[in-house]
Design an enzyme around this catalytic site. Structure first.
Site, PDB file in Angstrom:
ATOM      1  N   GLY A 117      40.758  46.072  37.911  1.00 33.11           N
ATOM      2  CA  GLY A 117      41.633  47.091  38.496  1.00 33.11           C
ATOM      3  C   GLY A 117      41.656  47.153  40.008  1.00 33.11           C
TER       4      GLY A 117
ATOM      5  N   ASN B 233      55.441  42.950  37.962  1.00 30.12           N
ATOM      6  CA  ASN B 233      54.178  42.263  37.665  1.00 30.12           C
ATOM      7  C   ASN B 233      53.684  41.588  38.942  1.00 30.12           C
ATOM      8  OD1 ASN B 233      52.063  41.058  36.072  1.00 30.12           O
ATOM      9  ND2 ASN B 233      53.198  39.126  36.169  1.00 30.12           N
TER      10      ASN B 233
ATOM     11  N   HIS C 228      51.459  38.386  40.253  1.00 28.85           N
ATOM     12  CA  HIS C 228      50.920  37.110  39.766  1.00 28.85           C
ATOM     13  C   HIS C 228      50.242  36.394  40.941  1.00 28.85           C
ATOM     14  CE1 HIS C 228      50.543  33.693  37.105  1.00 28.85           C
ATOM     15  NE2 HIS C 228      50.922  32.931  38.105  1.00 28.85           N
TER      16      HIS C 228
HETATM   17  C1  GAR Z   1      45.027  39.619  39.745  1.00 26.31           C
HETATM   18  O1  GAR Z   1      44.656  38.494  40.496  1.00 26.31           O
HETATM   19  C2  GAR Z   1      46.424  39.450  39.179  1.00 26.31           C
HETATM   20  O2  GAR Z   1      47.292  38.765  40.035  1.00 26.31           O
HETATM   21  C3  GAR Z   1      46.137  38.649  37.948  1.00 26.31           C
HETATM   22  O3  GAR Z   1      44.990  39.250  37.400  1.00 26.31           O
HETATM   23  C4  GAR Z   1      44.174  39.722  38.476  1.00 26.31           C
HETATM   24  C5  GAR Z   1      43.760  41.153  38.201  1.00 26.31           C
HETATM   25  O4  GAR Z   1      42.823  41.582  39.138  1.00 26.31           O
HETATM   26  N1  GAR Z   1      47.234  38.675  37.044  1.00 26.31           N
HETATM   27  C6  GAR Z   1      47.643  37.604  36.358  1.00 26.31           C
HETATM   28  O5  GAR Z   1      47.082  36.536  36.415  1.00 26.31           O
HETATM   29  C7  GAR Z   1      48.879  37.848  35.497  1.00 26.31           C
HETATM   30  N2  GAR Z   1      49.467  36.596  35.110  1.00 26.31           N
HETATM   31  P1  GAR Z   1      42.498  43.113  39.315  1.00 26.31           P
HETATM   32  O6  GAR Z   1      42.122  43.646  37.929  1.00 26.31           O
HETATM   33  O7  GAR Z   1      41.343  43.151  40.248  1.00 26.31           O
HETATM   34  O8  GAR Z   1      43.713  43.796  39.855  1.00 26.31           O
END
Ligand code: GAR
Length: 210
Positions: free
Chosen positions: A15, A110, A112
Site C-alpha cells: 500500500g 491503474n 503500472h
Molecule cells: C506498485 O509498484 C504497482 O505499480 C504495482 O504493484 C506495486 C504495489 O506497490 N502494480 C502492478 O504491477 C500492477 N500490474 P504498493 O503496494 O507499495 O503500492
C-alpha cells in the site's frame, strides 16, 4: 474549491502508493478523499495503512462468493454505498470485473511500474516487471497511470514518466527508482480528474489547461 473527489482504492500489497496519495491529500496537493479501501488479500499491508488513516477497509475476494456475478454485485454495492466517483487500483493484482469497468467507464485508474505498452499484461506485475526490463537490456523504464478497460494494462495512458536504468541495477534498485515516480504520477493523475481536466476521445486522453 469544489468538493473533494471521492475515491475507492483497490490494492493487493503493502500500500505504498495509497499512502503517497493520502500524504498528498494531507499536504493539500490533492483535492480528493479516499472513502473506502478494498483488498483481495486479508493480510495485505494496505488494510493496515487504511486502518492507520481511519479509512473503512474491507477484505473482499471472489472466493467468498458463489460466482463472479455475485462478487461483482457486491463490489458495486460497496462502491455505491460509499458514493464513489473514481476507482484507483493501487497495486491491485486481480482483474476488475467487467460490470465494474462498465459502471465506472473511464473512471478507473491503474498504476503500472513500466512504460506501457511494454512490459505489461497478465503475469507481469511487481518485481517480475523489473526483472523483464533488465533481462531485455532496456536503458529506460518508468511508470504509467492509465484508464482501465476490459484487459490487463491495455487502457489509454493518462500520465507516464521515465527513469533511467543504471549500470548494476537489480530488480530491487530499479523498483525503488520506479516507485518514487509512481508516488508522484498517481496523485498527479488523480488531481487531473479532481480538477475536471481530463477529456477522453477514444484512446486519446487530453489534458485540458483550464
Ligand atoms: C506498485 O509498484 C504497482 O505499480 C504495482 O504493484 C506495486 C504495489 O506497490 N502494480 C502492478 O504491477 C500492477 N500490474 P504498493 O503496494 O507499495 O503500492
Amino acid at each position: 474549491m469544489s468538493a473533494p473527489l471521492r475515491i475507492a482504492a483497490f490494492a493487493s500489497g503493502r500500500g505504498s502508493n495509497l499512502e503517497a496519495v493520502l500524504e498528498n491529500i494531507k499536504a493539500g496537493k490533492l483535492n480528493a478523499k479516499v472513502v473506502v479501501v478494498i483488498s483481495n488479500r486479508s493480510k495485505a499491508g494496505v488494510l493496515q495503512v487504511a486502518g492507520q488513516w481511519g479509512i473503512p477497509a474491507f477484505h473482499i475476494s471472489q472466493i467468498q462468493f458463489e460466482d463472479k456475478d455475485e462478487f461483482a454485485t457486491h463490489l458495486l454495492k460497496v462502491l455505491t454505498e460509499y458514493e464513489t466517483q473514481l476507482v484507483v487500483l493501487a497495486g491491485y493484482l486481480k482483474k476488475m470485473p467487467l460490470e465494474i469497468v462498465r459502471a465506472f467507464k473511464n473512471k478507473i485508474l491503474n498504476i503500472h511500474p513500466a512504460l506501457l505498452p511494454s512490459f505489461g499484461g497478465k503475469g507481469l506485475y511487481g518485481h517480475l516487471v523489473h526483472e523483464a526490463v533488465l533481462e531485455y537490456g532496456c536503458k529506460i523504464s518508468g511508470a504509467t497511470v492509465h484508464l482501465v478497460d476490459d484487459e490487463y494494462d491495455t487502457g489509454a495512458p493518462i500520465v507516464q514518466r521515465c527513469v533511467p536504468v543504471k549500470e548494476g541495477d537489480t530488480a530491487e534498485t530499479l523498483a525503488a527508482r520506479v516507485l518514487q515516480v509512481e508516488h508522484q504520477i498517481f496523485s498527479e493523475a488523480i488531481q487531473l480528474f479532481a480538477e475536471g481536466k481530463v477529456e477522453i476521445e477514444g484512446r486519446r486522453v487530453r489534458i485540458l489547461s483550464k
